[in-house]
Design an enzyme around this catalytic site. Structure first.
Site, short mmCIF file in Angstrom:
data_model
loop_
_atom_site.label_atom_id
_atom_site.label_comp_id
_atom_site.label_asym_id
_atom_site.label_seq_id
_atom_site.Cartn_x
_atom_site.Cartn_y
_atom_site.Cartn_z
N GLU A 294 4.71 -0.38 8.67
CA GLU A 294 4.10 -1.71 8.75
C GLU A 294 2.91 -1.82 7.80
O GLU A 294 1.78 -2.04 8.25
CB GLU A 294 3.57 -1.96 10.16
CG GLU A 294 4.59 -2.04 11.23
CD GLU A 294 3.95 -2.04 12.62
OE1 GLU A 294 4.62 -2.49 13.54
OE2 GLU A 294 2.79 -1.58 12.76
N PRO A 295 3.09 -1.71 6.51
CA PRO A 295 1.95 -1.84 5.61
C PRO A 295 1.50 -3.29 5.48
O PRO A 295 2.32 -4.20 5.42
CB PRO A 295 2.50 -1.34 4.27
CG PRO A 295 3.97 -1.58 4.34
CD PRO A 295 4.36 -1.48 5.79
N GLY A 296 0.19 -3.51 5.49
CA GLY A 296 -0.35 -4.85 5.31
C GLY A 296 -1.22 -4.88 4.07
O GLY A 296 -0.84 -5.37 3.01
N ARG A 297 -2.41 -4.25 4.20
CA ARG A 297 -3.38 -4.25 3.11
C ARG A 297 -2.77 -3.81 1.78
O ARG A 297 -2.96 -4.45 0.74
CB ARG A 297 -4.53 -3.31 3.47
CG ARG A 297 -5.70 -3.36 2.50
CD ARG A 297 -6.69 -2.22 2.75
NE ARG A 297 -6.98 -1.97 4.12
CZ ARG A 297 -8.02 -2.50 4.80
NH1 ARG A 297 -8.88 -3.27 4.19
NH2 ARG A 297 -8.19 -2.21 6.08
N TYR A 338 -18.10 -5.08 7.59
CA TYR A 338 -17.82 -3.63 7.48
C TYR A 338 -18.62 -2.95 6.37
O TYR A 338 -18.31 -1.82 6.02
CB TYR A 338 -16.34 -3.39 7.16
CG TYR A 338 -15.34 -4.17 7.97
CD1 TYR A 338 -15.25 -4.03 9.35
CD2 TYR A 338 -14.42 -5.00 7.35
CE1 TYR A 338 -14.30 -4.73 10.08
CE2 TYR A 338 -13.46 -5.70 8.06
CZ TYR A 338 -13.41 -5.57 9.43
OH TYR A 338 -12.47 -6.25 10.14
N CYS A 365 -25.63 -19.47 5.57
CA CYS A 365 -27.01 -19.40 6.06
C CYS A 365 -27.27 -18.18 6.90
O CYS A 365 -27.45 -18.30 8.13
CB CYS A 365 -27.35 -20.67 6.81
SG CYS A 365 -27.42 -22.05 5.68
N GLU A 366 -27.22 -17.04 6.31
CA GLU A 366 -27.80 -15.85 6.94
C GLU A 366 -28.00 -14.76 5.90
O GLU A 366 -27.25 -14.66 4.93
CB GLU A 366 -26.98 -15.39 8.15
CG GLU A 366 -25.60 -14.91 7.91
CD GLU A 366 -24.96 -14.50 9.26
OE1 GLU A 366 -24.57 -15.42 9.99
OE2 GLU A 366 -24.89 -13.31 9.54
N TYR A 394 -7.03 -9.44 4.33
CA TYR A 394 -8.12 -9.60 5.28
C TYR A 394 -9.29 -10.42 4.71
O TYR A 394 -10.44 -10.19 5.05
CB TYR A 394 -8.61 -8.23 5.79
CG TYR A 394 -7.49 -7.42 6.43
CD1 TYR A 394 -6.88 -7.86 7.60
CD2 TYR A 394 -7.02 -6.24 5.84
CE1 TYR A 394 -5.83 -7.14 8.17
CE2 TYR A 394 -5.98 -5.51 6.41
CZ TYR A 394 -5.39 -5.97 7.58
OH TYR A 394 -4.36 -5.27 8.15
N1 LLP Z 1 0.32 -2.18 12.28
C1 LLP Z 1 -0.59 -2.30 13.26
C2 LLP Z 1 -0.17 -2.08 14.65
C3 LLP Z 1 -1.92 -2.65 12.94
O1 LLP Z 1 -2.82 -2.75 13.92
C4 LLP Z 1 -2.30 -2.85 11.60
C5 LLP Z 1 -3.66 -3.20 11.24
C6 LLP Z 1 -1.29 -2.72 10.61
C7 LLP Z 1 -0.01 -2.38 10.99
C8 LLP Z 1 -1.58 -2.93 9.16
O2 LLP Z 1 -2.51 -2.01 8.68
P1 LLP Z 1 -2.86 -2.00 7.10
O3 LLP Z 1 -1.64 -1.51 6.36
O4 LLP Z 1 -3.20 -3.39 6.70
O5 LLP Z 1 -4.01 -1.07 7.01
N2 LLP Z 1 -9.70 -6.36 9.35
C9 LLP Z 1 -9.76 -4.99 8.93
C10 LLP Z 1 -8.42 -4.31 9.05
C11 LLP Z 1 -7.86 -4.32 10.45
C12 LLP Z 1 -6.50 -3.68 10.54
C13 LLP Z 1 -5.93 -3.85 11.90
N3 LLP Z 1 -4.59 -3.36 12.07
C14 LLP Z 1 -10.28 -4.93 7.50
O6 LLP Z 1 -10.56 -5.97 6.91
O7 LLP Z 1 -10.44 -3.84 6.94
#
Ligand code: LLP
Length: 443
Positions: A294-297, A338, A365-366, A394
């Site tokens: 499950e890649p997102g970033r 972060y 404004c901060e 994100y």
């Molecule tokens: N699967 C699950 C169950 C997750 O909780 C997440 C991310 C992913 C996949 C995707 O992870 P990635 O490949 O994107 O690292 N807002 C934070 C990141 C929070 C990630 C939460 N879960 C930031 O801006 O760094």
């Protein structure tokens, strides 16, 4: 082999004949003029390239299924691209479910995650035919079984577990027990499985799911995670005589926000995962399971940049030199949340001599609204266009209307073409959900 997540900039970034930065064959200054700033720009070629990197990296394990983690950036156009690249989707809310559904995604390739899914969200998931629900806790097991029963359906599920591996981005530790808000503790899995097998007959368990962290630079951690998941499948088969054939290792692969970041490639990760998986299949004597990622970033971050216009500046006597941009923490919460670091260039001066170290302040404004602390840039003037890299993930997905500022537009660029994929919010949009009760209206 290198992969796209290791690049600091979108793959198509270059300096054009006009001396400006361009991405996807589009001059960034022209984009800023045409669409206004702040502007999110997304490079389609970069997205498609990283999708291909993932698919190529894992092709020696054909039972791999790629799920794009929508939480990184969920829009209908991005969903359409990921689906077109053969990806399924990890979704975490009815908003994400609805977005991918409206984008025409095959809902059987969607997996619903989350630690507190509501009755309405689970109902929507069942009604729209979401392929898998990763159940997080005992409350959800019971709730989902009730909803499934009332729909006369058997719902396909995974169990989200806490594998006891904690990831601190560049290193990790293994602990017996983790105080995580997500998932079943390893010691609770048997109770959950017993309930599913004996009581919750409207749930069909297919496997186990874990996620160990985000912006991960460590490769071996994935091997350890695989071993924990496979060992559990074998143990559950032994104890309950059930053949579970799916494991989901979550997402987490890191990206290169600054020059000093060195994330691993998809190929290194794939080698570790596949090698360990094959070893564990032998060692624990199970059938090769379907492997979900499950890649997102790492799918979307590198493809995105944000364009800002420089406005006011301020030299603190004997202190910092600030330049303020027309966006900030509402369109990119990560630096203030972060302390995340970003790299930037001036889009109309990409090859000018670097002349000064400045701090880029946001317009909100901060005091904490600082986008980049201490970056070396050329001489700057009001109206310059700043291009901040690696803002695809994100940023929009965590954007707010703080200070009642409209959210920026997003354009997709490819082959010298630019298309709006999210419209800029208008002042009317901002008040469109407001209601003044009659008793407060001036008569
Ligand atoms: N699967 C699950 C169950 C997750 O909780 C997440 C991310 C992913 C996949 C995707 O992870 P990635 O490949 O994107 O690292 N807002 C934070 C990141 C929070 C990630 C939460 N879960 C930031 O801006 O760094």
């Amino acid at each position: 082999m290198k992969s796209t997540n290791q690049s600091l900039k979108p793959l198509t970034t270059k300096i054009n004949d006009a001396g400006n930065l361009e991405i996807g064959g589009c001059d960034l200054i022209s984009l800023a003029e045409k669409y206004g700033t702040p502007l999110y720009v997304l490079d389609e070629e970069t997205i498609r390239n990283i999708c291909k990197d993932y698919k190529n990296a894992f092709k020696s394990y054909p039972k791999t299924k790629m799920m794009y983690a929508s939480k990184a950036l969920c829009t209908m156009a991005v969903s359409a691209i990921a689906a077109n690249e053969g990806f399924g989707f990890d979704v975490v809310s009815s908003g994400e479910i609805y977005t991918v559904y409206k984008a025409g995604v095959d809902m059987s390739k969607v997996l619903f995650n989350g630690n507190n899914k509501s009755f309405d969200e689970l109902t929507l998931a069942i009604e729209l035919g979401v392929g898998r629900i990763s159940v997080d806790n005992f409350f959800e097991l019971s709730l989902l079984n009730e909803i499934a029963k009332s729909h006369n359906k058997v719902v396909d599920i995974l169990l989200r577990i806490t594998p006891g591996i904690e990831c601190h981005t560049h290193e990790y530790i293994q602990t017996g027990h983790l105080d995580s808000k997500f998932g079943f503790d390893l010691t609770q899995i048997d109770d959950a499985v017993e309930l599913i097998l004996n009581d919750y007959t409207n749930l069909k368990l297919h496997g186990l799911h874990a996620h160990i962290g985000s912006q991960i630079f460590e490769t071996l951690i994935y091997g350890d995670e695989i071993e924990i998941l496979v060992k559990e499948l074998a143990r559950l088969d032994e104890k309950f005589n059930i053949k579970l054939n799916e494991i989901n290792v979550g997402g987490g692969l890191g990206v290169k926000y600054t020059n000093s970041d060195v994330p691993p490639s998809t190929y290194e990760i794939a080698d570790i995962i596949i090698k360990r998986l094959k070893e564990c299949i032998e060692k624990y004597g199970i059938e090769p399971p379907t492997l979900f990622l499950e890649p997102g970033r790492s799918i979307i971050s590198t493809a995105g940049v944000t364009l800002y216009t420089l406005g006011s500046s301020k030299q603190v006597p004997k202190g910092k030199k600030y330049f303020a941009v027309d966006g900030g923490m509402a369109d990119n919460a990560r630096p203030s949340m972060y302390r995340a670091e970003y790299f930037a260039q001036v889009a109309n001066k990409p090859d000018y001599e670097l002349a000064q170290t400045v701090t880029i302040a946001g317009r909100f404004c901060e005091s904490g609204d600082i986008l980049i602390n201490n970056i070396t840039l050329p001489e700057l003037e009001e109206g310059d266009i700043l291009c901040v890299y690696n803002t695809g993930a994100y940023n929009y997905s965590m954007a707010s209307n703080y200070n009642r500022v409209q959210k920026p537009a997003m354009v997709l660029v490819n082959n010298s073409q630019s298309d709006i994929i999210i419209k800029r919010e208008t002042l009317e949009d901002l008040i469109s959900l407001d209601v003044i009760p009659d008793r407060l209206k001036n008569k």
